[in-house]
Design an enzyme around this catalytic site. Structure first.
Site, mmCIF file in Angstrom:
data_model
loop_
_atom_site.group_PDB
_atom_site.id
_atom_site.type_symbol
_atom_site.label_atom_id
_atom_site.label_comp_id
_atom_site.label_asym_id
_atom_site.label_seq_id
_atom_site.Cartn_x
_atom_site.Cartn_y
_atom_site.Cartn_z
ATOM 1 N N THR A 32 -10.546 -13.231 -11.669
ATOM 2 C CA THR A 32 -10.880 -13.293 -13.098
ATOM 3 C C THR A 32 -9.963 -14.297 -13.792
ATOM 4 O O THR A 32 -8.788 -14.407 -13.456
ATOM 5 C CB THR A 32 -10.699 -11.904 -13.730
ATOM 6 O OG1 THR A 32 -11.666 -11.018 -13.151
ATOM 7 C CG2 THR A 32 -10.920 -11.934 -15.245
ATOM 8 N N GLU A 109 -8.083 -6.137 -10.335
ATOM 9 C CA GLU A 109 -7.550 -7.207 -9.470
ATOM 10 C C GLU A 109 -6.599 -6.629 -8.420
ATOM 11 O O GLU A 109 -6.595 -7.068 -7.268
ATOM 12 C CB GLU A 109 -6.812 -8.249 -10.317
ATOM 13 C CG GLU A 109 -7.764 -9.119 -11.119
ATOM 14 C CD GLU A 109 -7.062 -10.057 -12.081
ATOM 15 O OE1 GLU A 109 -7.655 -11.087 -12.412
ATOM 16 O OE2 GLU A 109 -5.940 -9.765 -12.513
HETATM 17 C C1 5RP Z 1 -6.638 -11.951 -15.198
HETATM 18 C C2 5RP Z 1 -5.590 -12.704 -14.482
HETATM 19 C C3 5RP Z 1 -5.775 -14.177 -14.410
HETATM 20 O O1 5RP Z 1 -5.947 -14.531 -13.092
HETATM 21 C C4 5RP Z 1 -4.557 -14.851 -14.996
HETATM 22 O O2 5RP Z 1 -4.393 -14.382 -16.314
HETATM 23 C C5 5RP Z 1 -4.695 -16.375 -14.986
HETATM 24 O O3 5RP Z 1 -5.745 -16.747 -15.835
HETATM 25 P P1 5RP Z 1 -6.061 -18.270 -16.150
HETATM 26 O O4 5RP Z 1 -6.551 -18.877 -14.885
HETATM 27 O O5 5RP Z 1 -7.108 -18.207 -17.240
HETATM 28 O O6 5RP Z 1 -4.789 -18.901 -16.650
HETATM 29 O O7 5RP Z 1 -4.644 -12.179 -13.941
HETATM 30 O O8 5RP Z 1 -6.303 -10.598 -15.329
#
Ligand code: 5RP
Length: 239
Positions: A32, A109
């Site tokens: 995500t 996750e």
């Molecule tokens: C979601 C996450 C994402 O992987 C993390 O926040 C990184 O997000 P982005 O690629 O938008 O910087 O842990 O819960």
């Protein structure tokens, strides 16, 4: 003169990860966030080209995106294990320990990561830190009941906890919980902190992903992708 366009690092690193690790017939976890989204789209291209993949999503948002990309999504309970999961992160330290959860999907996750043989983390180099907690707050997911009391117990671990909100209302996770973003000066001992957070009543999960990453792929500002495996392998991936 028109300045050269800067490369889309999220897309580059996500596609490199899918191309390197996803093989026909695999069970694949879909991460995500804005980086993982590009991996989901690339998985969609592989499916369209004839790959048979069993895919599990780490959030409702990813599930929707996957379906839009033509990827059938299975329930984790119907899958024995996942061969590979490709997910983003908010911080990565030199031992490949992680903070995740700014995208709000940390609980699913972590469950998906625990069912995965190879957890592959995709980041741009801005996410690389010497010590966890120095750039990103640590997300902590809590049950709504009595959440303000849970916050005090979390803050006793040496942080300032702020409830995550959108449009003035608390953000609610896919699991129906709240998230506190916990600002530390730095996290000196992530394993000790995790053990303390895990025993606070009301805490559902925290964003420390320790000894979880099998490999981290990181894109530098020129778009060069370096793959670092826990076992010590370090190589530059060919585009
Ligand atoms: C979601 C996450 C994402 O992987 C993390 O926040 C990184 O997000 P982005 O690629 O938008 O910087 O842990 O819960």
């Amino acid at each position: 003169m028109v300045p050269p366009e800067s490369p889309n690092l999220k897309k580059i690193v996500a596609e490199a990860a899918v191309n390197h690790y996803v093989k026909d017939g695999m069970a694949v976890g879909l991460g995500t966030g804005s980086t993982a989204e590009y991996a989901v789209r690339r998985v969609g291209e592989l499916v369209a080209s004839g790959y048979e993949l069993t895919c599990v999503a780490t959030s409702l948002r990813t599930e929707k995106l996957a379906v839009e990309a033509g990827v059938k999504v299975s329930d984790l309970s119907d899958v024995d294990h996942l061969d590979v999961t490709i997910d983003g992160a908010d911080e990565v330290d030199p031992d490949l320990q992680l903070i995740k959860g700014l995208g709000g999907a940390l609980l699913r996750e972590k469950i998906v990561a625990a069912a995965t043989v190879r957890e592959i983390i995709i980041v741009d180099e801005s996410k690389l830190v010497q010590k966890l907690g120095t750039k990103s707050p640590l997300p902590v997911e809590v049950i709504r009941f009595g959440h303000a009391r849970t916050k005090y117990a979390v803050e006793r671990q040496g942080c300032k906890a702020t409830i995550r909100a959108t449009d003035g209302k608390p953000f609610v996770t896919d699991g129906g919980n709240y998230v506190y973003d916990c600002a530390f000066e730095s996290i000196e001992n992530p394993f000790f902190l995790e053990s303390r957070l895990d025993v606070i009543p009301g805490v559902v999960e925290n964003g420390l992903f320790l000894n979880t990453a099998y490999a981290v792929l990181s894109a530098d500002r020129e778009g060069i992708v370096t793959r670092i495996e826990r076992g010590g392998v370090r190589e530059i991936l060919k585009p």
